[in-house]
Design a protein around this motif. Structure first.
Motif, PDB file in Angstrom:
ATOM      1  N   ASP A 327     -10.737 -16.007  21.689  1.00 13.87           N
ATOM      2  CA  ASP A 327      -9.589 -17.584  20.635  1.00 13.87           C
ATOM      3  C   ASP A 327      -8.531 -16.664  19.671  1.00 13.87           C
ATOM      4  N   LEU A 328     -10.132 -15.709  18.180  1.00 14.85           N
ATOM      5  CA  LEU A 328      -9.380 -16.203  17.156  1.00 14.85           C
ATOM      6  C   LEU A 328      -8.439 -14.522  17.236  1.00 14.85           C
ATOM      7  N   ALA A 329      -8.706 -14.014  18.146  1.00 16.39           N
ATOM      8  CA  ALA A 329      -8.127 -12.668  17.804  1.00 16.39           C
ATOM      9  C   ALA A 329      -6.947 -12.842  18.317  1.00 16.39           C
ATOM     10  N   ARG A 330      -6.449 -13.575  19.428  1.00 11.28           N
ATOM     11  CA  ARG A 330      -4.760 -14.455  19.030  1.00 11.28           C
ATOM     12  C   ARG A 330      -4.596 -14.787  18.190  1.00 11.28           C
ATOM     13  N   ARG A 331      -5.092 -15.499  17.415  1.00 14.48           N
ATOM     14  CA  ARG A 331      -4.590 -15.970  16.067  1.00 14.48           C
ATOM     15  C   ARG A 331      -4.433 -15.117  15.160  1.00 14.48           C
ATOM     16  N   LYS A 332      -4.482 -14.330  15.554  1.00 15.70           N
ATOM     17  CA  LYS A 332      -4.835 -12.743  14.458  1.00 15.70           C
ATOM     18  C   LYS A 332      -5.628 -12.530  13.278  1.00 15.70           C
ATOM     19  N   ASN A 333      -6.826 -13.486  13.461  1.00 15.92           N
ATOM     20  CA  ASN A 333      -8.132 -13.494  12.319  1.00 15.92           C
ATOM     21  C   ASN A 333      -8.675 -12.586  13.422  1.00 15.92           C
ATOM     22  N   TYR A 334      -8.670 -11.420  13.023  1.00 16.85           N
ATOM     23  CA  TYR A 334      -9.496 -10.210  13.352  1.00 16.85           C
ATOM     24  C   TYR A 334     -10.780 -10.083  12.487  1.00 16.85           C
ATOM     25  N   LYS A 335     -10.769 -10.398  11.591  1.00 18.11           N
ATOM     26  CA  LYS A 335     -12.072 -10.196  10.954  1.00 18.11           C
ATOM     27  C   LYS A 335     -12.762 -10.996  11.186  1.00 18.11           C
ATOM     28  N   ALA A 336     -12.726 -12.317  11.387  1.00 13.94           N
ATOM     29  CA  ALA A 336     -13.781 -13.112  12.525  1.00 13.94           C
ATOM     30  C   ALA A 336     -13.716 -13.057  13.783  1.00 13.94           C
ATOM     31  N   ALA A 337     -12.747 -12.101  14.154  1.00 18.55           N
ATOM     32  CA  ALA A 337     -13.223 -12.130  15.145  1.00 18.55           C
ATOM     33  C   ALA A 337     -13.621 -11.193  16.096  1.00 18.55           C
ATOM     34  N   TYR A 338     -13.784 -10.247  15.170  1.00 14.57           N
ATOM     35  CA  TYR A 338     -14.557  -9.112  15.162  1.00 14.57           C
ATOM     36  C   TYR A 338     -16.377  -9.626  14.869  1.00 14.57           C
ATOM     37  N   ASP A 339     -16.648 -10.296  13.951  1.00 19.77           N
ATOM     38  CA  ASP A 339     -17.950 -10.689  13.218  1.00 19.77           C
ATOM     39  C   ASP A 339     -18.387 -12.143  14.823  1.00 19.77           C
ATOM     40  N   TYR A 340     -17.696 -12.386  15.807  1.00 22.13           N
ATOM     41  CA  TYR A 340     -17.776 -12.850  16.531  1.00 22.13           C
ATOM     42  C   TYR A 340     -18.574 -11.888  18.431  1.00 22.13           C
ATOM     43  N   LEU A 341     -17.961 -11.247  17.967  1.00 23.48           N
ATOM     44  CA  LEU A 341     -17.634  -9.944  18.800  1.00 23.48           C
ATOM     45  C   LEU A 341     -19.275  -9.199  18.659  1.00 23.48           C
ATOM     46  N   LEU A 342     -19.552  -9.137  17.160  1.00 20.70           N
ATOM     47  CA  LEU A 342     -20.586  -8.368  16.955  1.00 20.70           C
ATOM     48  C   LEU A 342     -21.855  -9.708  17.601  1.00 20.70           C
ATOM     49  N   ARG A 343     -21.819 -10.865  16.965  1.00 21.50           N
ATOM     50  CA  ARG A 343     -22.837 -11.634  17.303  1.00 21.50           C
ATOM     51  C   ARG A 343     -23.143 -11.524  18.993  1.00 21.50           C
ATOM     52  N   TYR A 344     -22.052 -11.494  19.520  1.00 21.37           N
ATOM     53  CA  TYR A 344     -21.584 -12.007  21.103  1.00 21.37           C
ATOM     54  C   TYR A 344     -23.001 -10.277  21.667  1.00 21.37           C
ATOM     55  N   ASN A 345     -22.571  -9.391  20.913  1.00 19.80           N
ATOM     56  CA  ASN A 345     -23.041  -7.480  21.380  1.00 19.80           C
ATOM     57  C   ASN A 345     -24.860  -7.602  21.133  1.00 19.80           C
ATOM     58  N   THR A 346     -25.243  -8.103  19.983  1.00 21.27           N
ATOM     59  CA  THR A 346     -26.078  -8.883  19.068  1.00 21.27           C
ATOM     60  C   THR A 346     -27.270  -9.203  20.168  1.00 21.27           C
ATOM     61  N   LEU A 347     -26.386 -10.741  20.693  1.00 22.05           N
ATOM     62  CA  LEU A 347     -26.640 -11.456  21.530  1.00 22.05           C
ATOM     63  C   LEU A 347     -27.196 -10.953  22.935  1.00 22.05           C
ATOM     64  N   ASN A 348     -26.088 -10.614  23.405  1.00 23.20           N
ATOM     65  CA  ASN A 348     -25.961 -10.081  24.925  1.00 23.20           C
ATOM     66  C   ASN A 348     -27.263  -8.942  25.181  1.00 23.20           C
ATOM     67  N   ASP A 349     -27.293  -7.950  24.416  1.00 22.29           N
ATOM     68  CA  ASP A 349     -28.481  -7.109  24.374  1.00 22.29           C
ATOM     69  C   ASP A 349     -29.517  -7.224  24.246  1.00 22.29           C
ATOM     70  N   SER A 350     -30.084  -8.840  23.729  1.00 21.62           N
ATOM     71  CA  SER A 350     -31.400  -9.028  23.509  1.00 21.62           C
ATOM     72  C   SER A 350     -32.336 -10.178  24.625  1.00 21.62           C
ATOM     73  N   ILE A 351     -30.835 -10.737  25.872  1.00 25.71           N
ATOM     74  CA  ILE A 351     -31.128 -11.744  26.496  1.00 25.71           C
ATOM     75  C   ILE A 351     -30.469 -10.559  27.906  1.00 25.71           C
ATOM     76  N   GLN A 352     -29.421  -9.878  28.407  1.00 26.29           N
ATOM     77  CA  GLN A 352     -29.813  -9.778  29.097  1.00 26.29           C
ATOM     78  C   GLN A 352     -28.766  -7.574  29.623  1.00 26.29           C
ATOM     79  N   GLY A 353     -29.941  -7.698  28.626  1.00 23.96           N
ATOM     80  CA  GLY A 353     -29.986  -6.159  28.768  1.00 23.96           C
ATOM     81  C   GLY A 353     -31.075  -5.513  29.732  1.00 23.96           C
ATOM     82  N   ALA A 354     -30.705  -4.173  30.538  1.00 23.48           N
ATOM     83  CA  ALA A 354     -31.448  -3.764  31.307  1.00 23.48           C
ATOM     84  C   ALA A 354     -32.698  -3.156  30.931  1.00 23.48           C
ATOM     85  N   ASP A 355     -33.495  -3.474  29.995  1.00 20.45           N
ATOM     86  CA  ASP A 355     -34.461  -3.363  30.142  1.00 20.45           C
ATOM     87  C   ASP A 355     -35.709  -4.905  30.316  1.00 20.45           C
ATOM     88  N   VAL A 356     -34.573  -6.015  29.657  1.00 19.11           N
ATOM     89  CA  VAL A 356     -35.367  -7.296  30.876  1.00 19.11           C
ATOM     90  C   VAL A 356     -35.080  -7.729  31.870  1.00 19.11           C
TER      91      VAL A 356
END
Length: 640
Positions: A327-356
């Motif tokens: 949603d932020l990227a569609r509004r061209k707020n790329y810095k905030a979009a990048y920040d939320y994408l980092l949060r997604y990657n970090t949290l996704n790796d912790s609870i849905q990774g191959a090790d789990v």
């Protein structure tokens, strides 16, 4: 988009009550003295209020707890915690719910109430699922299932299987989730429990949705809505509305998708269920996004994210971070979009990774193995009871038949004993012969390996030294010198080949350092060749096994991996060794072309016959599982 099923506490079901029941329960809370009966009346009235007003239900639960503390009434303390955590979960207060559930387990354990212990274990599993710790949730669910089974209480098993399936669902293991939920549905249909059936139907529908079987999930949602409306169980109506919204959106029936999403959101807000409010917001978010309404979609996303962050809904935050970044990227707020994408990657790796996922798979495998062993024990006990009954009836007939029956029985027993003795002697003879052959083979391998290494190896090394000294003391023509050098190189090759053969016949690592080091060397050697990637894992080998057992297990692995190299056309194989108490388990799996185990007896080659003979030598068990194009798994279990 992945949908999440609601996890239901084992001790609670949303019950519909008519006005008379509500009035009678309220009277019981006001009559009589402050004793344990009043505690139970408070609990009962709170349960009846759950679908009407969560705050009022919570009030009566808290009154029940206060009186239980005053009376030191253990049952009242347990019931308060088991029921109040249901409300906390609906409000998204999962950490508080986990704390109360652990307290209820301590209360039940102290009282030695096995049924309440099972309920508490199941509730702790639900709390861990809400908190995104699926390994712990499944571990507690499996303990609860064992407790219920031992207690002979099956009424809670459907709900428990749903919760186990939901935990696997959160880890993206949807096929395994569907297996548990369909098992729950099969158990629930004959129970005539409408509320439970509505819950399970919507859960199965959600699982099929996650498997992208959109047409298949719709009938389950409709059936669940019909049953839930009859008993006024709004929570399952909302869940089904959310599921239908997502299914119709994927089927591009956007009008129906929006209608069901809005109906679900309205009902969720009316009941104060923030968990399902967020689900419906996400459903409408995707509908708006697909209808090219980015501003509307962003509003739904922001509200859903606000709920998830406020209530610590870890599993939902994963996808909401990704959605909000878009949603932020569609509004061209790329810095905030990048920040939320980092949060997604970090949290996704912790609870849905191959090790789990791997941990969950291994946990489920161990649980299913334990369940099979228990089923075998039950069957053996049942067989023993039937045998006892048969002998009892035979004894009754013997009383009636007197002399003739006694004579017949005597002849029959003698014949059976004689047959058993003959069979036992044949088996012992065959086992002795097999043992002698295997022992002789290993002794001969050891002798030949030693002779090759110490005799022929020493002789060849001596020849090499002699030729090297001759080469240094003689001046040869260039052509002869090249021939002489080639001869020395060939001699080096002969020495290396002799050592390889000697090592294959009896690895020095196996004798000196033991089975685990020898197998690691063997597997690493195969992997280094590039023909097959072999991954080895071991657990519980703090000390060495008996040398005869180590040799047999080494030969079994050697034979099985050679078979994989020759026939399986596999790219990867796994070798797993575990030693728990007095049992050693060996598993060899590959991702090759597999075969039909029904034809195994017709086509069994020398390799598998050798493996079977070696396993029999250790009085072990051999289990071969394979299907064409699905690889092969071979399990060997022995008692040491």
């Amino acid at each position: 988009m992945k949908k999440y099923s609601c996890v239901a506490l084992m001790t609670l079901l949303c019950l519909y009550a008519d006005a008379q029941e509500m009035e009678d329960a309220l009277k019981r809370t006001r009559q009589g003295k402050e004793d344990t009966n009043r505690v139970l009346a408070y609990i009962e009235y709170g349960q009846l209020l759950e679908n009407e007003n969560l705050d009022s239900a919570a009030h009566y639960y808290q009154r029940a707890n206060a009186l239980s503390e005053k009376l030191d009434y253990a049952t009242g303390k347990f019931k308060y915690r088991s029921n109040y955590t249901y409300i906390l979960n609906l409000q998204g207060k999962f950490g508080q719910g986990l704390k109360l559930n652990k307290e209820s387990l301590a209360i039940a354990t102290k009282a030695k109430n096995k049924l309440n212990m099972a309920k508490a274990l199941a509730n702790i599993g639900a709390s861990y699922t809400y908190l995104g710790n699926y390994t712990e949730s499944i571990r507690y669910y499996q303990q609860a299932a064992d407790q219920f089974t031992r207690a002979g209480v099956t009424m809670f098993l459907p709900k428990l299987y749903v919760n186990i399936g939901t935990a696997f669902e959160h880890a993206n293991l949807f096929e395994k989730s569907l297996v548990y939920k369909q098992k729950a549905l099969a158990l629930a249909r004959p129970m005539a429990d409408s509320v439970q059936l509505a819950d399970i139907l919507t859960n199965v529908g959600t699982c099929l949705f996650n498997l992208k079987r959109y047409n298949d999930c719709i009938p389950y949602f409709y059936e669940g809505i019909g049953i839930a409306r009859k008993v006024k169980a709004d929570i399952y109506v909302i869940q089904a509305y959310s599921g239908l919204s997502g299914a119709f959106r994927h089927l591009e029936r956007m009008g129906e998708a929006k209608r069901y999403g809005e109906m679900g959101l309205e009902l969720a807000r009316k009941t104060g269920n923030v968990f399902l409010e967020m689900e419906c917001l996400r459903a409408l978010m995707f509908v708006a996004e697909q209808d090219n309404q980015p501003e509307v979609s962003a509003r739904y996303t922001a509200r859903a994210l606000e709920i998830a962050e406020a209530n610590g809904m870890t599993d939902h935050l994963v996808e909401l971070y990704e959605d909000y970044a878009a949603d932020l990227a569609r509004r061209k707020n790329y810095k905030a979009a990048y920040d939320y994408l980092l949060r997604y990657n970090t949290l996704n790796d912790s609870i849905q990774g191959a090790d789990v996922q791997k941990q969950l798979q291994e946990l489920d495998t161990r649980y299913l193995t334990a369940q099979k062993e228990k089923q075998i024990a039950v069957l053996e006990a049942d067989k023993q009871r039937r045998t006892t009954l048969i002998y009892s009836l035979a004894a009754g007939l013997l009383v009636l038949a007197v002399i003739s029956a006694l004579i017949y029985r005597n002849i029959t027993i003698r014949k059976k004993v004689a047959e058993n003795e003959v069979l036992q002697l044949q088996q012992e003879k065959q086992l002795v012969a097999t043992n002698s052959i295997l022992k002789g083979q290993e002794e001969e391998r050891t002798r030949v390996a030693r002779d090759l290494h110490d005799g022929l190896g020493g002789l060849l090394s001596g020849i090499k030294l002699t030729l090297n000294s001759v080469k240094g003391n003689m001046i040869l023509p260039e052509e002869s010198a090249m021939t002489f050098s080639r001869a020395l190189n060939q001699l080096d090759g002969a020495i290396s080949e002799m050592r390889r053969v000697a090592h294959s016949m009896m690895p020095e690592t196996l004798v000196r350092f033991g089975l685990i080091d020898a197998l690691h060397d063997f597997c690493d050697g195969i992997s280094a060749s590039g023909a097959l990637q072999v991954i080895m894992q071991e657990f519980g080998f703090q000390k060495r096994l008996d040398s005869s057992v180590e040799i047999v297990l080494y030969r079994v692995v050697q034979e099985l991996l050679n078979n994989v190299l020759k026939y399986a056309e596999a790219s990867e194989a796994h070798v797993q060794l575990t030693w728990v108490d007095h049992q050693v388990s060996l598993t060899v799996e590959d991702n090759g072309k597999g075969f039909d185990v029904n034809n195994l007896d017709l086509n069994k080659g020398a390799g598998l016959r050798n493996v079977k003979a070696r396993v029999d030598y250790l009085n072990g068990r051999l289990d071969i599982r394979s299907k064409p194009s699905e690889g092969t798994s071979i399990l060997v279990e022995i008692v040491v």
